[in-house]
Design a protein around this motif. Structure first.
Motif, PDB file in Angstrom:
ATOM      1  N   ILE A  98       0.823  -1.224   0.000  1.00 30.57           N
ATOM      2  CA  ILE A  98       0.000   0.000   0.000  1.00 30.57           C
ATOM      3  C   ILE A  98       0.851   1.264   0.000  1.00 30.57           C
ATOM      4  O   ILE A  98       0.389   2.328  -0.354  1.00 30.57           O
ATOM      5  CB  ILE A  98      -1.011   0.022   1.171  1.00 30.57           C
ATOM      6  N   GLU A  99       2.066   1.142   0.491  1.00 32.26           N
ATOM      7  CA  GLU A  99       3.051   2.203   0.302  1.00 32.26           C
ATOM      8  C   GLU A  99       4.410   1.516   0.288  1.00 32.26           C
ATOM      9  O   GLU A  99       4.473   0.316   0.563  1.00 32.26           O
ATOM     10  CB  GLU A  99       2.941   3.293   1.385  1.00 32.26           C
ATOM     11  N   ASP A 100       5.453   2.259  -0.014  1.00 29.78           N
ATOM     12  CA  ASP A 100       6.750   1.618  -0.193  1.00 29.78           C
ATOM     13  C   ASP A 100       7.134   0.763   1.031  1.00 29.78           C
ATOM     14  O   ASP A 100       7.319   1.282   2.130  1.00 29.78           O
ATOM     15  CB  ASP A 100       7.810   2.709  -0.430  1.00 29.78           C
ATOM     16  N   GLY A 101       7.196  -0.547   0.847  1.00 30.64           N
ATOM     17  CA  GLY A 101       7.627  -1.445   1.919  1.00 30.64           C
ATOM     18  C   GLY A 101       6.550  -1.777   2.939  1.00 30.64           C
ATOM     19  O   GLY A 101       6.814  -2.466   3.918  1.00 30.64           O
ATOM     20  N   VAL A 102       5.321  -1.286   2.760  1.00 32.56           N
ATOM     21  CA  VAL A 102       4.228  -1.562   3.711  1.00 32.56           C
ATOM     22  C   VAL A 102       3.140  -2.365   2.999  1.00 32.56           C
ATOM     23  O   VAL A 102       2.614  -1.935   1.974  1.00 32.56           O
ATOM     24  CB  VAL A 102       3.636  -0.252   4.283  1.00 32.56           C
ATOM     25  N   PHE A 103       2.809  -3.533   3.557  1.00 35.67           N
ATOM     26  CA  PHE A 103       1.849  -4.435   2.918  1.00 35.67           C
ATOM     27  C   PHE A 103       0.621  -4.620   3.799  1.00 35.67           C
ATOM     28  O   PHE A 103       0.745  -4.804   5.020  1.00 35.67           O
ATOM     29  CB  PHE A 103       2.488  -5.821   2.684  1.00 35.67           C
ATOM     30  N   MET A 104      -0.549  -4.595   3.194  1.00 41.80           N
ATOM     31  CA  MET A 104      -1.787  -4.949   3.890  1.00 41.80           C
ATOM     32  C   MET A 104      -1.895  -6.478   3.792  1.00 41.80           C
ATOM     33  O   MET A 104      -2.001  -7.023   2.693  1.00 41.80           O
ATOM     34  CB  MET A 104      -2.966  -4.283   3.174  1.00 41.80           C
ATOM     35  N   ASP A 163      -1.047 -17.618  13.251  1.00 43.60           N
ATOM     36  CA  ASP A 163      -2.468 -17.957  13.090  1.00 43.60           C
ATOM     37  C   ASP A 163      -3.352 -16.881  13.725  1.00 43.60           C
ATOM     38  O   ASP A 163      -4.375 -16.480  13.163  1.00 43.60           O
ATOM     39  CB  ASP A 163      -2.767 -19.325  13.726  1.00 43.60           C
ATOM     40  N   ALA A 164      -2.949 -16.417  14.918  1.00 42.39           N
ATOM     41  CA  ALA A 164      -3.742 -15.377  15.599  1.00 42.39           C
ATOM     42  C   ALA A 164      -3.721 -14.081  14.785  1.00 42.39           C
ATOM     43  O   ALA A 164      -4.750 -13.405  14.645  1.00 42.39           O
ATOM     44  CB  ALA A 164      -3.187 -15.137  17.009  1.00 42.39           C
ATOM     45  N   LEU A 165      -2.578 -13.742  14.227  1.00 43.89           N
ATOM     46  CA  LEU A 165      -2.484 -12.510  13.433  1.00 43.89           C
ATOM     47  C   LEU A 165      -3.314 -12.592  12.157  1.00 43.89           C
ATOM     48  O   LEU A 165      -3.858 -11.590  11.701  1.00 43.89           O
ATOM     49  CB  LEU A 165      -1.013 -12.213  13.087  1.00 43.89           C
ATOM     50  N   LEU A 166      -3.435 -13.795  11.595  1.00 47.05           N
ATOM     51  CA  LEU A 166      -4.274 -13.931  10.397  1.00 47.05           C
ATOM     52  C   LEU A 166      -5.730 -13.658  10.764  1.00 47.05           C
ATOM     53  O   LEU A 166      -6.441 -12.955  10.033  1.00 47.05           O
ATOM     54  CB  LEU A 166      -4.105 -15.321   9.765  1.00 47.05           C
ATOM     55  N   THR A 167      -6.159 -14.177  11.901  1.00 45.25           N
ATOM     56  CA  THR A 167      -7.525 -13.882  12.371  1.00 45.25           C
ATOM     57  C   THR A 167      -7.694 -12.379  12.538  1.00 45.25           C
ATOM     58  O   THR A 167      -8.690 -11.790  12.094  1.00 45.25           O
ATOM     59  CB  THR A 167      -7.799 -14.586  13.726  1.00 45.25           C
ATOM     60  N   GLN A 168      -6.700 -11.744  13.162  1.00 44.96           N
ATOM     61  CA  GLN A 168      -6.790 -10.291  13.384  1.00 44.96           C
ATOM     62  C   GLN A 168      -6.837  -9.536  12.045  1.00 44.96           C
ATOM     63  O   GLN A 168      -7.597  -8.576  11.893  1.00 44.96           O
ATOM     64  CB  GLN A 168      -5.586  -9.822  14.216  1.00 44.96           C
ATOM     65  N   ALA A 169      -6.062 -10.019  11.072  1.00 42.29           N
ATOM     66  CA  ALA A 169      -6.041  -9.371   9.752  1.00 42.29           C
ATOM     67  C   ALA A 169      -7.410  -9.485   9.090  1.00 42.29           C
ATOM     68  O   ALA A 169      -7.887  -8.544   8.451  1.00 42.29           O
ATOM     69  CB  ALA A 169      -4.972 -10.010   8.877  1.00 42.29           C
ATOM     70  N   LYS A 170      -8.057 -10.649   9.267  1.00 43.59           N
ATOM     71  CA  LYS A 170      -9.374 -10.848   8.638  1.00 43.59           C
ATOM     72  C   LYS A 170     -10.450 -10.018   9.327  1.00 43.59           C
ATOM     73  O   LYS A 170     -11.408  -9.585   8.701  1.00 43.59           O
ATOM     74  CB  LYS A 170      -9.737 -12.339   8.659  1.00 43.59           C
ATOM     75  N   GLN A 171     -10.270  -9.798  10.640  1.00 41.44           N
ATOM     76  CA  GLN A 171     -11.258  -9.002  11.382  1.00 41.44           C
ATOM     77  C   GLN A 171     -11.094  -7.504  11.137  1.00 41.44           C
ATOM     78  O   GLN A 171     -12.039  -6.740  11.265  1.00 41.44           O
ATOM     79  CB  GLN A 171     -11.110  -9.260  12.884  1.00 41.44           C
ATOM     80  N   GLY A 172      -9.863  -7.085  10.859  1.00 39.09           N
ATOM     81  CA  GLY A 172      -9.592  -5.663  10.697  1.00 39.09           C
ATOM     82  C   GLY A 172      -8.441  -5.473   9.748  1.00 39.09           C
ATOM     83  O   GLY A 172      -8.532  -5.806   8.573  1.00 39.09           O
ATOM     84  N   LYS A 173      -7.310  -4.977  10.301  1.00 38.79           N
ATOM     85  CA  LYS A 173      -6.132  -4.898   9.430  1.00 38.79           C
ATOM     86  C   LYS A 173      -4.854  -5.161  10.205  1.00 38.79           C
ATOM     87  O   LYS A 173      -4.727  -4.794  11.376  1.00 38.79           O
ATOM     88  CB  LYS A 173      -6.088  -3.558   8.696  1.00 38.79           C
ATOM     89  N   VAL A 174      -3.952  -5.845   9.530  1.00 40.33           N
ATOM     90  CA  VAL A 174      -2.599  -6.070  10.055  1.00 40.33           C
ATOM     91  C   VAL A 174      -1.642  -5.723   8.924  1.00 40.33           C
ATOM     92  O   VAL A 174      -1.865  -6.097   7.768  1.00 40.33           O
ATOM     93  CB  VAL A 174      -2.391  -7.538  10.510  1.00 40.33           C
ATOM     94  N   LEU A 175      -0.590  -4.977   9.273  1.00 38.22           N
ATOM     95  CA  LEU A 175       0.376  -4.576   8.251  1.00 38.22           C
ATOM     96  C   LEU A 175       1.671  -5.359   8.390  1.00 38.22           C
ATOM     97  O   LEU A 175       2.031  -5.815   9.487  1.00 38.22           O
ATOM     98  CB  LEU A 175       0.698  -3.081   8.383  1.00 38.22           C
ATOM     99  N   ALA A 176       2.348  -5.521   7.269  1.00 39.70           N
ATOM    100  CA  ALA A 176       3.699  -6.083   7.282  1.00 39.70           C
ATOM    101  C   ALA A 176       4.625  -4.981   6.787  1.00 39.70           C
ATOM    102  O   ALA A 176       4.297  -4.261   5.839  1.00 39.70           O
ATOM    103  CB  ALA A 176       3.764  -7.300   6.374  1.00 39.70           C
ATOM    104  N   TYR A 177       5.781  -4.852   7.440  1.00 41.80           N
ATOM    105  CA  TYR A 177       6.685  -3.757   7.137  1.00 41.80           C
ATOM    106  C   TYR A 177       8.062  -4.301   6.776  1.00 41.80           C
ATOM    107  O   TYR A 177       8.684  -4.991   7.600  1.00 41.80           O
ATOM    108  CB  TYR A 177       6.779  -2.823   8.359  1.00 41.80           C
ATOM    109  N   ARG A 178       8.485  -4.004   5.541  1.00 42.33           N
ATOM    110  CA  ARG A 178       9.832  -4.422   5.125  1.00 42.33           C
ATOM    111  C   ARG A 178      10.822  -3.407   5.681  1.00 42.33           C
ATOM    112  O   ARG A 178      10.971  -2.319   5.158  1.00 42.33           O
ATOM    113  CB  ARG A 178       9.902  -4.502   3.592  1.00 42.33           C
ATOM    114  N   PHE A 179      11.440  -3.802   6.790  1.00 43.72           N
ATOM    115  CA  PHE A 179      12.258  -2.852   7.550  1.00 43.72           C
ATOM    116  C   PHE A 179      13.565  -2.530   6.820  1.00 43.72           C
ATOM    117  O   PHE A 179      14.015  -3.280   5.954  1.00 43.72           O
ATOM    118  CB  PHE A 179      12.571  -3.417   8.941  1.00 43.72           C
ATOM    119  N   LYS A 180      14.150  -1.410   7.233  1.00 45.05           N
ATOM    120  CA  LYS A 180      15.466  -1.031   6.701  1.00 45.05           C
ATOM    121  C   LYS A 180      16.507  -1.494   7.715  1.00 45.05           C
ATOM    122  O   LYS A 180      16.438  -1.117   8.887  1.00 45.05           O
ATOM    123  CB  LYS A 180      15.543   0.481   6.518  1.00 45.05           C
TER     124      LYS A 180
END
Ligand code: UTP
Length: 277
Positions: free
Chosen positions: A181-187, A235-252
């Motif tokens: 969704i932005e550079d290095g940030v994934f929904m 597994d818990a984070l996937l549930t949270q992602a489906k209920q709302g949003k969880v982001l993944a961040y490609r760190f520097k």
């Protein structure tokens, strides 16, 4: 609550560290040193850099050395006071002065998700950071956790740190799928724990840095054991992602898997060369 700053960092440190036996038979893996500093001290320093001073540690049997490390050793201080070695305790002494440390024990090793749930008693109802001290991170500008705290201020949701790994190594990690969704940030739209390369949704692997919102505790407590019979945070984070949003961040920055012998040796060489350079 949603606008709360990140004040606390949880360190799940109850694992047996079997890949480092016999070294980890009576010594916690988190106390293994890269040069002269134990892994967990690097983690605490990263948290402090991110503005966090309340450290919550999930320990287990045989982990007392961690508590002793973050405490004053009066005999030792007396012994080296006024000698050329006094400066060797300066960094740890400053952490002890700045931070508070609290501990709780995970009585049975039921997985990382379960270890995080065990930490609820120390965290309470607020967003928090998680550092797995055996993932040691280095950076040129700001630390990985600091980068994530900045991102959290903007998005106010759970965030996992990710890095690209060779496809044949996906079986070692939680792997995400999602839209950038932005550079290095994934929904995040999907997450799989330790998939075989042919089943991996991407080569974006979760490493040991998280920011979690406190609703994760309720979700973990409803999460059934997954891969390896363990309660998986993935597994818990996937549930949270489906209920709302969880982001993944490609760190520097650069990460070393110090839970493996190869990564540990690589980190040792890297930090040694850095200290000379
Ligand atoms: P690892 O699987 O890398 O650690 O867990 P381990 O089990 O100690 O190592 P090996 O595989 O036997 O060598 C990732 C992190 O989660 C913590 C570990 O301490 C480590 O920091 N953990 C894992 C717990 O605190 N409790 C658990 O039940 C499992």
């Amino acid at each position: 609550m949603s606008n709360s700053p990140i004040r606390k960092c949880l360190f799940p440190a109850a694992g047996y560290g079997t890949r480092f036996l016999p070294a980890t038979k009576a010594t916690p893996k988190e106390m293994l040193p890269i040069l002269t500093k134990p892994l967990i001290q690097y983690g605490v320093e990263e948290a402090v850099e991110a503005g966090i001073t309340t450290m919550a540690v999930v320990t287990g049997r045989g982990k007392r050395a961690i508590e002793d490390h973050f405490d004053i050793s009066y005999e030792l201080e007396q012994q080296i006071k006024g000698t050329s070695k006094e400066h060797l305790l300066t960094e740890i002494r400053s952490l002890i002065n700045k931070c508070t440390f609290s501990y709780t024990r995970q009585v049975e090793m039921k997985g990382l998700g379960h270890a995080i749930l065990t930490g609820e008693t120390l965290i309470g109802n607020e967003p928090f950071a998680v550092i797995l001290a055996d993932d040691l991170c280095d950076h040129n500008s700001s630390g990985v956790l600091q980068q994530m705290v900045e991102l959290y201020k903007k998005h106010q949701c759970s965030i996992v740190a990710i890095e690209e790994v060779p496809k044949e190594e996906t079986y070692k990690y939680g792997v995400i799928d999602g839209k950038e969704i932005e550079d290095g940030v994934f929904m995040i739209s999907d997450m799989v724990e330790k998939p075989d390369p042919q089943d991996a949704p991407s080569n974006l692997a979760i490493i040991g840095r998280y920011i979690l919102t406190p609703d994760i505790f309720g979700i973990i407590s409803e999460t059934k054991p997954g891969k390896g019979g363990e309660i998986q945070i993935t597994d818990a984070l996937l549930t949270q992602a489906k209920q709302g949003k969880v982001l993944a961040y490609r760190f520097k920055g650069k990460r070393f898997d110090c839970g493996s012998v190869d990564g540990f040796v690589e980190a040792t060489n890297f930090f040694y060369n850095k200290s000379k350079g």
